[in-house]
Design an enzyme around this catalytic site. Structure first.
Site, PDB file in Angstrom:
ATOM      1  N   ASP A  13       0.915  -1.307   0.102  1.00  0.00           N
ATOM      2  CA  ASP A  13      -0.034  -0.054  -0.119  1.00  0.00           C
ATOM      3  C   ASP A  13       0.635   1.303  -0.051  1.00  0.00           C
ATOM      4  OD1 ASP A  13      -2.095  -1.566   0.164  1.00  0.00           O
ATOM      5  OD2 ASP A  13      -2.543  -1.277   2.310  1.00  0.00           O
ATOM      6  N   ASP A  14       0.178   2.311  -0.176  1.00  0.00           N
ATOM      7  CA  ASP A  14       0.869   3.669  -0.023  1.00  0.00           C
ATOM      8  C   ASP A  14       1.821   4.079  -1.145  1.00  0.00           C
ATOM      9  OD1 ASP A  14      -0.775   3.828   2.249  1.00  0.00           O
ATOM     10  OD2 ASP A  14       0.863   3.572   3.641  1.00  0.00           O
ATOM     11  N   HIS A 134      -7.400   3.541   2.013  1.00  0.00           N
ATOM     12  CA  HIS A 134      -6.365   4.071   2.988  1.00  0.00           C
ATOM     13  C   HIS A 134      -6.739   4.197   4.457  1.00  0.00           C
ATOM     14  CE1 HIS A 134      -2.778   5.987   4.100  1.00  0.00           C
ATOM     15  NE2 HIS A 134      -3.176   7.173   4.297  1.00  0.00           N
TER      16      HIS A 134
END
Length: 278
Positions: A13-14, A134
């Site tokens: 992620d991110d 998120h």
């Protein structure tokens, strides 16, 4: 009896948060330890991350963001229930508190999500392989309905639900963290049917906070997931006793070799999603 076919998906992620983090994620992908990424299209390094994804042909999904940074949609240009007076998203807990209080206008959530999906297409030239949230915002009550409808309209087939049974009993977590994890798990469980009705494939369980603690043994399933920060996953050596119960198989689970990558500094969250296909 034929053993189930295993497909392992390791999603970082991110992606797009910052260049240093992206460097670590790409290094992990090239080493075979990460197989896909989730892109923050409002991240400071979103454009360079998208270029890296194209260059290295990294399977990329959208990491939909309603809690950090600035929006990419119409909310940028005027007052919005999604934003603070300074024009930023309300934060991990601030957004949740606003949703719980009924202060978030769901049509504005839809506008921002669709804007992020459109921005993803601009950056990558194609649709996302998956969409997740998120800080798990996509499973919040009311918000999950908007996500399910938008993902169905955009023909997205895969999402991820942060479900981990027994997380409320993780006494090694401080009380606020345990309460947060429990609330996320409850919201995720409540969203299972909704996402399924909208044609989205989700995993049946997840493991992360409780995994590896004394007395824990993950159950099998057709789809499951393991959540860890990349630095934790990528420096962990191959442990059959951890992976085989997670996969629900008796023999060697799959060809995962030691993931020791000491050069990587990558605090991005990493989800390991295992698909078992009989």
């Amino acid at each position: 009896m034929a053993r189930p076919r295993v497909r392992l998906v390791v999603t970082a992620d991110d992606f797009g948060y910052c260049p240093r983090r992206d460097e670590g994620i790409v290094e992990a992908f090239l080493a075979g330890a990460v197989t896909s990424v989730s892109l923050l299209v409002n991240g400071a390094a979103a454009e360079s991350a998208a270029e890296l994804a194209r260059r290295h042909q990294i399977p990329t999904g959208l990491h939909a963001n309603l809690s950090e940074g600035r929006p990419v949609g119409p909310a940028r240009h005027g007052p919005s229930s999604l934003l603070s007076p300074e024009g930023f998203f309300l934060g991990k807990m601030g957004f949740r508190e606003a949703v719980a209080a009924g202060d978030v206008a769901l049509p504005q959530v839809r506008e921002e999500l669709e804007s992020q999906l459109s921005r993803f297409r601009e950056l990558l030239g194609r649709d996302p392989t998956h969409v997740d949230g998120h800080q798990h915002v996509h499973v919040l009550p009311g918000v999950c309905q908007v996500f399910a409808e938008a993902l169905q309209a955009y023909r997205v087939r895969f999402t991820r639900l942060p479900m981990e049974r027994g997380v409320g009993g993780c006494v090694w977590l401080e009380a606020p963290a345990r309460a947060f994890a429990s609330s996320v798990e409850r919201d995720a469980q409540a969203a299972v049917g909704l996402f399924s009705r909208h044609g989205l494939r989700v995993q049946k369980g997840g493991h992360g906070l409780a995994l590896g603690q004394p007395g824990t043994r993950p159950g099998g399933g057709s789809v499951t997931s393991l959540g860890r920060h990349c630095a934790q996953v990528l420096t962990a050596q191959w442990q059959p006793e951890l992976w085989e119960p997670l996969l629900g198989t008796d023999g060697p689970a799959c060809d995962i070799w030691a993931w020791g990558l000491p050069s990587i500094w990558c605090p991005s969250y990493c989800y390991v999603v295992i698909f078992l296909e009989v």
